[in-house]
Enzyme design. Structure first.
Site, PDB file in Angstrom:
ATOM      1  N   ASP A 315       0.806  -1.226   0.000  1.00  0.00           N
ATOM      2  CA  ASP A 315       0.000   0.000   0.000  1.00  0.00           C
ATOM      3  C   ASP A 315       0.841   1.279   0.000  1.00  0.00           C
ATOM      4  OD1 ASP A 315      -2.818  -0.844  -0.105  1.00  0.00           O
ATOM      5  OD2 ASP A 315      -2.267  -1.966   1.675  1.00  0.00           O
ATOM      6  N   GLY A 317       4.300   1.412  -1.229  1.00  0.00           N
ATOM      7  CA  GLY A 317       5.137   1.440  -2.427  1.00  0.00           C
ATOM      8  C   GLY A 317       4.346   1.425  -3.722  1.00  0.00           C
ATOM      9  N   ALA A 396      -6.730   2.846   1.969  1.00  0.00           N
ATOM     10  CA  ALA A 396      -6.157   2.047   0.888  1.00  0.00           C
ATOM     11  C   ALA A 396      -7.284   1.238   0.256  1.00  0.00           C
ATOM     12  CB  ALA A 396      -5.060   1.154   1.430  1.00  0.00           C
ATOM     13  N   TYR A 399      -9.491  -0.710   2.973  1.00  0.00           N
ATOM     14  CA  TYR A 399      -9.002  -0.606   4.355  1.00  0.00           C
ATOM     15  C   TYR A 399      -8.635   0.809   4.755  1.00  0.00           C
ATOM     16  CZ  TYR A 399      -8.505  -5.456   5.868  1.00  0.00           C
ATOM     17  OH  TYR A 399      -8.754  -6.724   6.297  1.00  0.00           O
TER      18      TYR A 399
HETATM   19  N1  ABN Z   1      -5.149  -2.091  -0.983  1.00  0.00           N
HETATM   20  C1  ABN Z   1      -4.832  -1.915  -2.337  1.00  0.00           C
HETATM   21  C2  ABN Z   1      -5.316  -0.616  -2.910  1.00  0.00           C
HETATM   22  C3  ABN Z   1      -4.958   0.564  -2.310  1.00  0.00           C
HETATM   23  C4  ABN Z   1      -5.401   1.754  -2.859  1.00  0.00           C
HETATM   24  C5  ABN Z   1      -6.177   1.751  -3.987  1.00  0.00           C
HETATM   25  C6  ABN Z   1      -6.509   0.562  -4.565  1.00  0.00           C
HETATM   26  C7  ABN Z   1      -6.079  -0.625  -4.026  1.00  0.00           C
HETATM   27 CU    CU Z   2      -7.206  -7.467   7.454  1.00  0.00          CU
END
Ligand code: ABN
Ligand code: CU
Length: 684
Positions: A315, A317, A396, A399
């Site tokens: 997330d 990098g 992200a 999340y």
């Molecule tokens: N968790 C992967 C992700 C982060 C930001 C945008 C799309 C996907």
């Molecule tokens: Cu989790």
């Protein structure tokens, strides 16, 4: 024209007074100036990142030691740009000299994907005839394509496509109604998007289809909760007030609080960066850390069925923790008297942008700092502590990661990460066997097992740059029960193992021995213990990387193979999975494994300027309580002074209450101590 603009910007840069601190992130004016300088030479480009090119450490240390006499490090911009056709350029612009000092075409890499890059995809997916066909197969009529959503992820790495073309994978969802959470209605296929042609080039379709779920929506928004009986009503207000304001001082981006001094930086990738962390120990300003940051993370998912192996997000990098940062709001994200800092970035078109209130700085009560009651007479001291919290939150896709850097009055630094937001979900048929790779958290919703592994970069400066790392294990003393040296078998001690080379320092966690690590300055011993002054890394949530050795994630996320790596400091070693992470194959592994090979696995890391890399996190086996939105799950890493101070460094924090035996004997009802403004306390 361009040069006129450049002159204007230069004047603005020069007019800003006082000059920025060398650690300060680039301002909007500096970003605009860097872009103008690049444009003047290289024409139209898309800008992926324009960020502080951090001062070289040797220069910076000299300036910090003597800012009057030592040359001030130049302001410089680290630039990543993409030319039409996808050529990637890495450059450095000296903003003081107003010139490009490095510019190179970097082949075979893909820079991170910005939110702007991602935003195109959903629109294109909805119009793609093959995607429409797949939607129809699983029961979504073409008139409902506006109800189809996608979270575009970088493709990670897919050997069928390599890394020449910038690709994204679209994780597909559906919303019966616009306010429904799409994660309750995942779709079973995955289109691949070419970011240059803006076309869907392939769709991964599973051998067994999973028609769209007919389960009712599962929502968390207020209207849904009201419909289900409403919110609980037994909560009384809690107010946090600081009637006399905060106890920290802000000088530019330097925060002075309770003997601590910290420079607060921020970049598009790591988010918060803390520099030049010192503690005023009875008038002696002692350096502790030169730079602390969360440098990388990886979230590998555990379902081996194609194409889920591609789900392992870096997330930071691949997307940028700074780029994804939230604008925080008072009373919601942070409570109390808050000092906010904004974050400045470049957008794809080369204009500077601002995220307001990206960083929140505030104090919180932290419960009891220390307490003792003498059981004989109930003489007592109780002192409450408080903490300084420097935080940001990034989203992200599904999340949320809430990052808190916490400073304590006793010299402890704590990194807390709270995980919330929404599980990444995939479709399942009624009664389908998850094979243990996931959990049905709601009818038709399979939440796959995964890990959240974070890499903390610790650039130590424990009473100076020459430091050494020791592994500390609780160990039983030698000698069997009944032997002379250990007759009763009770002996135990702290077994210390010095890491002399990067190879020795590739180490794992061991909960069985309460393993910790000390970053020590062996040139300086504690007055009483005669042990080297150190800061101890205490971290107890340290799962092993579960993807197997030799596999895709293992190759790409070299930093996550061990809980600890130690390298000799090098200015350009910031990103432990490499500078450009999307679409790396891991052959060869970038970042930490490559640096260790380059420096020599058997080179010395003893009594020198070192960086410790710590990978920690959680293994997440989802359950229905995590759905439709997860209660925040916290993780903690501590950096604690050990043999660093001569005694408890917080004894001068005014107690809330203290009664000595003589006061009790004299019949005094006691002393409730109230701090005065000057830090002393008065009896009340
Ligand atoms: N968790 C992967 C992700 C982060 C930001 C945008 C799309 C996907
Ligand atoms: Cu989790």
């Amino acid at each position: 024209m361009v040069l006129d603009r450049l002159q204007q910007l230069t004047m603005q840069v020069n007019a800003s007074s006082p000059p920025p601190h060398p650690f300060d992130p680039l301002s909007t004016v500096e970003i605009d100036a860097a872009v103008a300088i690049v444009r003047a030479e290289h024409g139209q480009l898309h800008f992926n990142a324009v960020s502080l090119y951090e001062p070289r450490k040797a220069e910076m240390m000299a300036w910090l030691a003597d800012p009057e006499k030592a040359p001030r490090p130049h302001r410089a911009a680290d630039v990543v740009a993409i030319a039409p056709g996808g050529k990637v350029y890495d450059g450095i612009v000296d903003l003081d000299e107003k010139k490009i000092v490095q510019w190179k075409h970097t082949e075979g890499v893909q820079p991170l994907i910005t939110m702007e890059d991602l935003q195109d995809v959903e629109h294109i997916v909805r119009q793609d005839p093959e995607v429409i066909k797949q939607c129809e197969i699983i029961g979504i009529p073409k008139e409902d394509m506006h109800k189809v959503y996608c979270d575009p992820w970088t493709i990670g790495y897919d050997e069928r496509f390599g890394n020449k073309v910038r690709l994204q994978q679209a994780l597909m969802y559906y919303r019966p109604n616009v306010d429904d959470s799409q994660y309750t209605f995942p779709l079973d296929f995955c289109p691949i998007y070419n970011a240059e042609t803006k076309k869907i080039i392939h769709i991964d379709v599973p051998p067994v289809r999973r028609p769209i779920s007919k389960a009712p929506p599962n929502n968390y928004h207020p209207e849904a909760i009201e419909k289900e009986g409403g919110y609980r009503t037994d909560l009384k207000p809690i107010n946090i007030t600081q009637p006399e304001g905060v106890s920290f001082k802000v000088n530019g981006r330097i925060i002075e609080w309770q003997k601590w001094s910290i420079h607060v930086g921020f970049n598009y990738r790591e988010g918060i960066v803390l520099n030049n962390i010192t503690f005023n120990d009875k008038g002696n300003v002692r350096p502790i850390f030169y730079r602390l940051s969360l440098a990388e993370m990886v979230v590998p998912y555990g379902n081996p069925e194609h194409p889920h192996q591609r789900k392992h997000a870096f997330d930071l990098g691949e997307y940028g923790g700074g780029y994804m940062t939230n604008s925080l709001s008072l009373g919601c994200d942070c409570k109390g008297a808050i000092h906010y800092m904004d974050a400045a970035f470049v957008n794809r078109a080369g204009a500077s942008t601002i995220i307001k209130n990206a960083i929140c700085i505030h104090e919180e009560d932290s419960g009891i700092l220390f307490k003792h009651t003498d059981f004989r007479d109930e003489s007592v001291i109780v002192t409450r502590g408080r903490k300084l919290v420097i935080s940001h939150i990034f989203t992200a896709a599904n999340y949320e990661y809430c990052v808190y850097w916490i400073f304590h009055q006793d010299g402890t630094i704590q990194l807390d990460i709270k995980l919330t937001g929404i599980l990444n979900t995939y479709a399942m048929n009624p009664g389908e066997d998850t094979h243990g790779w996931g959990t049905e958290v709601y009818p038709g919703v399979n939440a796959h097992n995964h890990q959240h592994l974070f890499c903390m970069r610790v650039d130590a400066n424990i009473d100076g740059p020459n430091n050494t790392v020791f592994q500390v294990d609780a160990a039983r003393g030698p000698g069997e029960v009944g032997s002379v040296e250990n007759k009763y078998g009770n002996a135990f001690y702290a077994k210390k193992t010095k890491y002399t080379t990067p190879l020795e320092a590739m180490a794992d966690y061991d909960g069985d021995t309460s393993r910790t690590w000390e970053i020590a300055n062996t040139n300086k011993l504690n007055l009483y213990s005669k042990k080297p002054v150190c800061y101890k890394l205490v971290s107890r949530e340290v799962p092993r990387l579960l993807p197997k050795e030799g596999g895709l994630v293992w190759k790409r996320a070299g930093f996550a193979r061990h809980a600890i790596h130690v390298t000799k400091y090098s200015d350009d070693q910031i990103h432990p999975a490499g500078r450009h992470v999307p679409q790396t194959s891991g052959e060869p592994s970038q970042g930490l494994p490559a640096w260790i090979q380059e420096a020599g696995p058997n080179s010395s890391i003893e009594n020198t300027d070192i960086v410790l890399w710590h990978t920690f996190g959680i293994t997440h086996f989802p359950s229905p309580e995590d759905f439709p939105i997860m209660p925040a799950e916290p993780m903690t890493v501590l950096l604690r002074p050990r043999n660093f101070f001569d005694r408890n460094p917080a004894l001068d924090v005014p107690p809330s209450y203290a009664r000595t035996p003589s006061q009790i004997a004299a019949g005094s009802t006691g002393c409730s101590c109230k701090p005065k403004g000057d830090g002393t306390s008065v009896q009340v």
